[in-house]
Scaffold this motif. Structure first.
Motif, PDB file in Angstrom:
ATOM      1  N   GLY A   9       1.095  -1.378  -0.415  1.00 17.47           N
ATOM      2  CA  GLY A   9      -0.014   0.210  -0.020  1.00 17.47           C
ATOM      3  C   GLY A   9       0.521   1.222  -0.406  1.00 17.47           C
ATOM      4  N   TRP A  10       2.294   1.061   0.776  1.00 18.62           N
ATOM      5  CA  TRP A  10       2.740   2.145   0.763  1.00 18.62           C
ATOM      6  C   TRP A  10       3.860   3.197  -0.444  1.00 18.62           C
ATOM      7  CZ3 TRP A  10       7.494   1.328  -0.913  1.00 18.62           C
ATOM      8  CH2 TRP A  10       7.869   0.107  -0.374  1.00 18.62           C
ATOM      9  N   ALA A  16       4.731   9.142  -5.917  1.00 20.96           N
ATOM     10  CA  ALA A  16       3.909  10.065  -5.624  1.00 20.96           C
ATOM     11  C   ALA A  16       5.345  11.050  -5.040  1.00 20.96           C
ATOM     12  CB  ALA A  16       2.961  10.610  -5.644  1.00 20.96           C
ATOM     13  N   VAL A  17       5.034  10.712  -3.851  1.00 19.02           N
ATOM     14  CA  VAL A  17       6.606  12.321  -3.771  1.00 19.02           C
ATOM     15  C   VAL A  17       7.672  12.128  -4.259  1.00 19.02           C
ATOM     16  CG1 VAL A  17       7.433  11.956  -1.106  1.00 19.02           C
ATOM     17  CG2 VAL A  17       4.973  11.408  -1.147  1.00 19.02           C
ATOM     18  N   THR A  18       8.057  10.706  -4.426  1.00 13.57           N
ATOM     19  CA  THR A  18       9.433  10.448  -5.619  1.00 13.57           C
ATOM     20  C   THR A  18       8.974  11.533  -6.938  1.00 13.57           C
ATOM     21  OG1 THR A  18       9.372   8.566  -4.313  1.00 13.57           O
ATOM     22  CG2 THR A  18      11.344   9.349  -6.581  1.00 13.57           C
ATOM     23  N   ILE A  43       4.459  12.947 -14.985  1.00  7.01           N
ATOM     24  CA  ILE A  43       3.778  11.546 -15.211  1.00  7.01           C
ATOM     25  C   ILE A  43       3.388  10.490 -14.727  1.00  7.01           C
ATOM     26  CG2 ILE A  43       3.948   9.274 -17.519  1.00  7.01           C
ATOM     27  CD1 ILE A  43       4.235  11.087 -19.375  1.00  7.01           C
ATOM     28  N   VAL A  44       4.747   9.979 -14.366  1.00  4.83           N
ATOM     29  CA  VAL A  44       4.807   9.423 -13.100  1.00  4.83           C
ATOM     30  C   VAL A  44       3.792   9.664 -12.041  1.00  4.83           C
ATOM     31  CG1 VAL A  44       6.546   8.211 -11.378  1.00  4.83           C
ATOM     32  CG2 VAL A  44       6.928   7.836 -14.065  1.00  4.83           C
ATOM     33  N   LEU A  49      -0.750   8.734  -8.504  1.00  8.83           N
ATOM     34  CA  LEU A  49      -1.534   9.018  -8.258  1.00  8.83           C
ATOM     35  C   LEU A  49      -2.992   8.465  -8.116  1.00  8.83           C
ATOM     36  CD1 LEU A  49      -2.105  13.542  -8.525  1.00  8.83           C
ATOM     37  CD2 LEU A  49      -1.951  11.698  -6.459  1.00  8.83           C
ATOM     38  N   PHE A  50      -3.019   8.190  -9.826  1.00  7.64           N
ATOM     39  CA  PHE A  50      -4.434   7.434  -9.828  1.00  7.64           C
ATOM     40  C   PHE A  50      -4.528   6.359  -8.832  1.00  7.64           C
ATOM     41  CE2 PHE A  50      -5.811   3.760 -12.940  1.00  7.64           C
ATOM     42  CZ  PHE A  50      -6.884   4.592 -12.797  1.00  7.64           C
TER      43      PHE A  50
END
Lengths: 135, 85
Positions: A9-10, A16-18, A43-44, A49-50
């Motif tokens: 899950g993480w 996203a943070v990276t 894009i990443v 996020l998706f």
């Protein structure tokens, strides 16, 4: 989503943070192929996020499934309990009916002479009875 | 090969199974028994024997009737459990 079963899950929040960090770094610090890294990070970030949303949705439905499974198990237990009650009632009722029938038969045996003394059954009566039985 | 793997991974997200199934409730075994056939009287029977046959038939009717009542009760109970939130 089947694929989410194999990813912790993480992972997507971290991705996203990276991606956000890489986006900011590529914006303010000069890197080789900075433009490519910059657009790739966008894009990443969007994809992660998706996938965060998809993961949340997956967890939400898994929780719902667990809830329904718990309810079903509860219903099955209640159903089995009610079945036992019904069986007990039917078996008791059958025993009572059989005992009452046996009592009457015993009484007939005791009073056989009195019953048979002055009465002969016409064959027609037997025929009518058997006709009614055959229906 | 590369595209097949990508397609497989992409379509993996579409794999949807129905995870919860509800089974039809099991009916109690005594209720699944058929009613016994009624007895017929032989010709030239004495009245006492005839009455015994009639009593036996009434007994069978009452047993069958209690089975029928139990079925109604079973149905109503299962319906209540099924419809419960």
């Amino acid at each position: 989503m089947f694929i989410l079963n194999f990813i912790p899950g993480w992972f997507f929040p971290a991705l996203a943070v990276t991606a956000l960090l890489v986006f900011l770094i590529s914006r303010f610090i000069k890197l080789p192929q900075a433009q490519l890294v910059h657009y790739l990070s966008i894009i990443v970030f969007a994809a992660s996020l998706f996938m965060c949303g998809a993961n949340w949705n997956n967890d939400y439905w898994l929780a719902k499934v667990k809830e329904v499974e718990a309810k079903l198990a509860q219903s099955e237990a209640e159903s089995a309990k009610e079945n036992t009650k019904i069986v007990e009632k039917v078996v008791t009722r059958r025993e009572i009916v059989r005992l009452q029938g046996n009592e009457i038969v015993k009484y007939i045996d005791r009073e056989k002479l009195v019953i048979d003394e002055n009465c002969k059954i016409p064959e027609l009566v037997v025929d009518l009875h058997n006709k009614a039985v055959k229906q | 090969m590369k595209y097949t793997i990508i397609l497989g991974l992409a379509l993996g997200g579409c794999a949807t199974t129905v995870p919860v199934t509800q089974h039809f409730p099991e009916a109690p075994k005594p209720l699944l028994e058929h009613c016994k056939p009624l007895k017929q009287a032989p010709q030239a029977v004495e009245l006492s024997e005839f009455i015994k046959i009639v009593v036996d038939n009434y007994t069978e009717y009452h047993i069958c009737s209690s089975n029928n009542s139990a079925w109604i009760e079973w149905y109503k109970t299962q319906q209540r459990i099924f419809n419960k939130e």
